[in-house]
Write a protein that holds these residues in place. Structure first.
Motif, mmCIF file in Angstrom:
data_model
loop_
_atom_site.group_PDB
_atom_site.id
_atom_site.type_symbol
_atom_site.label_atom_id
_atom_site.label_comp_id
_atom_site.label_asym_id
_atom_site.label_seq_id
_atom_site.Cartn_x
_atom_site.Cartn_y
_atom_site.Cartn_z
ATOM 1 N N LYS A 49 0.810 -1.213 0.000
ATOM 2 C CA LYS A 49 0.000 0.000 0.000
ATOM 3 C C LYS A 49 0.848 1.270 0.000
ATOM 4 O O LYS A 49 0.415 2.315 -0.501
ATOM 5 C CB LYS A 49 -0.949 0.015 1.196
ATOM 6 C CG LYS A 49 -0.260 0.104 2.559
ATOM 7 C CD LYS A 49 -1.286 0.113 3.674
ATOM 8 C CE LYS A 49 -0.638 0.175 5.052
ATOM 9 N NZ LYS A 49 0.168 1.392 5.258
ATOM 10 N N TYR A 52 1.232 3.026 -3.342
ATOM 11 C CA TYR A 52 0.123 3.660 -4.070
ATOM 12 C C TYR A 52 -0.824 4.482 -3.209
ATOM 13 O O TYR A 52 -1.668 5.203 -3.738
ATOM 14 C CB TYR A 52 -0.696 2.598 -4.819
ATOM 15 C CG TYR A 52 -1.352 1.543 -3.942
ATOM 16 C CD1 TYR A 52 -2.490 1.835 -3.181
ATOM 17 C CD2 TYR A 52 -0.862 0.240 -3.899
ATOM 18 C CE1 TYR A 52 -3.094 0.874 -2.394
ATOM 19 C CE2 TYR A 52 -1.475 -0.730 -3.120
ATOM 20 C CZ TYR A 52 -2.587 -0.414 -2.355
ATOM 21 O OH TYR A 52 -3.187 -1.367 -1.576
ATOM 22 N N MET A 70 -8.307 -0.421 -15.171
ATOM 23 C CA MET A 70 -8.000 -1.083 -13.913
ATOM 24 C C MET A 70 -8.033 -2.600 -14.082
ATOM 25 O O MET A 70 -8.997 -3.149 -14.625
ATOM 26 C CB MET A 70 -9.027 -0.687 -12.850
ATOM 27 C CG MET A 70 -9.022 0.783 -12.488
ATOM 28 S SD MET A 70 -7.494 1.298 -11.676
ATOM 29 C CE MET A 70 -7.562 0.296 -10.191
ATOM 30 N N GLY A 73 -7.963 -3.856 -7.872
ATOM 31 C CA GLY A 73 -8.057 -2.767 -6.911
ATOM 32 C C GLY A 73 -9.170 -1.792 -7.232
ATOM 33 O O GLY A 73 -9.890 -1.935 -8.226
ATOM 34 N N ASP A 74 -9.304 -0.767 -6.374
ATOM 35 C CA ASP A 74 -10.357 0.234 -6.508
ATOM 36 C C ASP A 74 -9.751 1.635 -6.475
ATOM 37 O O ASP A 74 -8.919 1.935 -5.616
ATOM 38 C CB ASP A 74 -11.371 0.114 -5.355
ATOM 39 C CG ASP A 74 -12.016 -1.260 -5.284
ATOM 40 O OD1 ASP A 74 -12.163 -1.892 -6.349
ATOM 41 O OD2 ASP A 74 -12.353 -1.690 -4.169
ATOM 42 N N PHE A 75 -10.204 2.497 -7.392
ATOM 43 C CA PHE A 75 -9.729 3.872 -7.477
ATOM 44 C C PHE A 75 -10.938 4.798 -7.535
ATOM 45 O O PHE A 75 -11.886 4.542 -8.285
ATOM 46 C CB PHE A 75 -8.879 4.056 -8.741
ATOM 47 C CG PHE A 75 -7.471 4.489 -8.494
ATOM 48 C CD1 PHE A 75 -6.940 5.599 -9.130
ATOM 49 C CD2 PHE A 75 -6.654 3.780 -7.621
ATOM 50 C CE1 PHE A 75 -5.630 5.998 -8.914
ATOM 51 C CE2 PHE A 75 -5.345 4.165 -7.403
ATOM 52 C CZ PHE A 75 -4.828 5.285 -8.048
ATOM 53 N N THR A 88 -13.430 -0.106 -10.443
ATOM 54 C CA THR A 88 -13.030 -1.390 -9.886
ATOM 55 C C THR A 88 -12.382 -2.234 -10.991
ATOM 56 O O THR A 88 -12.295 -1.812 -12.146
ATOM 57 C CB THR A 88 -14.237 -2.128 -9.285
ATOM 58 O OG1 THR A 88 -15.222 -2.315 -10.309
ATOM 59 C CG2 THR A 88 -14.854 -1.312 -8.158
ATOM 60 N N PRO A 107 -6.765 5.975 -4.385
ATOM 61 C CA PRO A 107 -7.122 4.586 -4.092
ATOM 62 C C PRO A 107 -8.277 4.527 -3.099
ATOM 63 O O PRO A 107 -8.270 5.210 -2.082
ATOM 64 C CB PRO A 107 -5.832 4.004 -3.507
ATOM 65 C CG PRO A 107 -5.043 5.190 -3.045
ATOM 66 C CD PRO A 107 -5.394 6.305 -3.963
ATOM 67 N N LYS A 113 -3.895 -5.566 -3.525
ATOM 68 C CA LYS A 113 -3.196 -5.341 -4.786
ATOM 69 C C LYS A 113 -3.904 -4.293 -5.625
ATOM 70 O O LYS A 113 -5.111 -4.341 -5.832
ATOM 71 C CB LYS A 113 -3.104 -6.646 -5.582
ATOM 72 C CG LYS A 113 -2.317 -6.497 -6.885
ATOM 73 C CD LYS A 113 -2.174 -7.820 -7.611
ATOM 74 C CE LYS A 113 -1.353 -7.654 -8.891
ATOM 75 N NZ LYS A 113 -1.192 -8.945 -9.601
ATOM 76 N N LEU A 114 -3.125 -3.330 -6.103
ATOM 77 C CA LEU A 114 -3.594 -2.345 -7.067
ATOM 78 C C LEU A 114 -2.812 -2.548 -8.359
ATOM 79 O O LEU A 114 -1.590 -2.678 -8.334
ATOM 80 C CB LEU A 114 -3.363 -0.935 -6.546
ATOM 81 C CG LEU A 114 -3.819 0.195 -7.473
ATOM 82 C CD1 LEU A 114 -5.341 0.280 -7.485
ATOM 83 C CD2 LEU A 114 -3.235 1.537 -7.030
ATOM 84 N N HIS A 115 -3.517 -2.597 -9.495
ATOM 85 C CA HIS A 115 -2.836 -2.816 -10.771
ATOM 86 C C HIS A 115 -3.663 -2.191 -11.876
ATOM 87 O O HIS A 115 -4.874 -2.393 -11.960
ATOM 88 C CB HIS A 115 -2.664 -4.314 -11.038
ATOM 89 C CG HIS A 115 -1.765 -4.622 -12.194
ATOM 90 N ND1 HIS A 115 -1.752 -5.856 -12.812
ATOM 91 C CD2 HIS A 115 -0.849 -3.864 -12.857
ATOM 92 C CE1 HIS A 115 -0.854 -5.839 -13.792
ATOM 93 N NE2 HIS A 115 -0.303 -4.641 -13.845
#
Length: 279
Positions: A49, A52, A70, A73-75, A88, A107, A113-115
């Protein structure tokens, strides 16, 4: 018809943007500054985390289109035009910034995980000062082709019966997310007028008929002009195919502003600082 081959293989450069978000940048670096009409391509992603969590606080844009895709993850997106929502996994936001918009991308998660990817597309001079607009593509509404060999998610363009929602665009874009099983082939016809690239997300692939260096994971491949694209998977692989018609106009850059002249960049900066940037 001419076969499409590998012109250049580029390993992305480690970079950071926003409030310290770590990313891999493959277009918009000293290795390749611009691939008309594409100005920048970033891959952001981490399970840590701290890489990001700072996100991309409010910042302006003028004269470009930003395409955010995306994968995990969620933005959360907010902007000066009143747009707001949470992206999402699998969602796409295609934003035409036009004359100017101030937005943030933060975020909506505190761990995990964010990608994802962000692509910048140039706008021709006649469209740079138009009203901002959006196309949102929800993951469950994305047009997808699936068979025993591959899955092709279509953001822009058309693959067999699957067609993306971005239509009537001046650069006639193609943007596919392709998942290819091991030992299979992906064949597609591209316009010979277009500049095209593949971004390999994971796995190992071979492109065209000519020998080239190994291509494996997080790699940008600039393609030659041609019509017949053939991609073979040496392992199970995932890649983005991105293609567009060049605009062929001079550009001047000033951070988040991309115009045709330095004078227009200075005007954008002045508008932003004196509060007249957003109409």
């Amino acid at each position: 018809m001419n076969n499409i081959e590998v012109e250049k293989i580029i390993e992305p450069v480690a970079a950071s943007d926003g409030a310290g978000v770590k990313l891999k940048r493959s277009i918009g670096t000293h290795l390749i500054d611009y691939h008309d009409p594409f100005l920048m391509l970033d891959e952001f992603g981490s399970e840590n985390k701290d890489d990001y969590i700072g996100g991309f606080p409010p910042h302006p844009h003028r004269g470009i289109e930003t395409v955010t895709y995306m994968l995990a993850g969620d933005f959360e997106h907010k902007d000066s035009a009143g747009g707001e929502g949470i992206m999402t996994a699998g969602d796409v936001q295609w934003m035409k910034t036009g004359s100017g918009i101030i937005h943030s991308e933060m975020p909506a998660m505190k761990e995990g995980k964010l990608h994802g990817f962000q692509l910048w597309v140039n706008m021709p001079a006649k469209l740079k000062m138009t009203k901002p607009e959006y196309i949102y593509i929800d993951a469950d509404k994305m047009s997808t082709h699936k068979d025993d060999d591959k899955t092709v998610k279509v953001i822009a363009g058309k693959f067999q019966d699957a067609e993306g929602p971005v239509k009537g665009h001046n650069v006639e874009p193609v943007y596919f997310d392709v998942e290819l099983e091991k030992g299979k082939k992906f064949n597609f016809d591209l316009p010979s007028t277009h500049n095209s690239l593949i971004y390999l997300v994971e796995g190992e692939i071979k492109i065209g008929n000519q020998d080239h260096d190994a291509i494996k994971d997080s790699t940008l491949i600039i393609l030659t002009r041609g019509e017949k694209l053939k991609v073979s998977s040496l392992t199970k692989a995932k890649f983005l195919l991105i293609s567009g018609k060049p605009i062929g106009e001079p550009i001047a850059r000033g951070g988040p502003f991309v115009m045709n002249t330095k004078a227009e960049i200075l005007q954008a900066v002045q508008d932003y600082h004196n509060g007249t940037f957003v109409k």
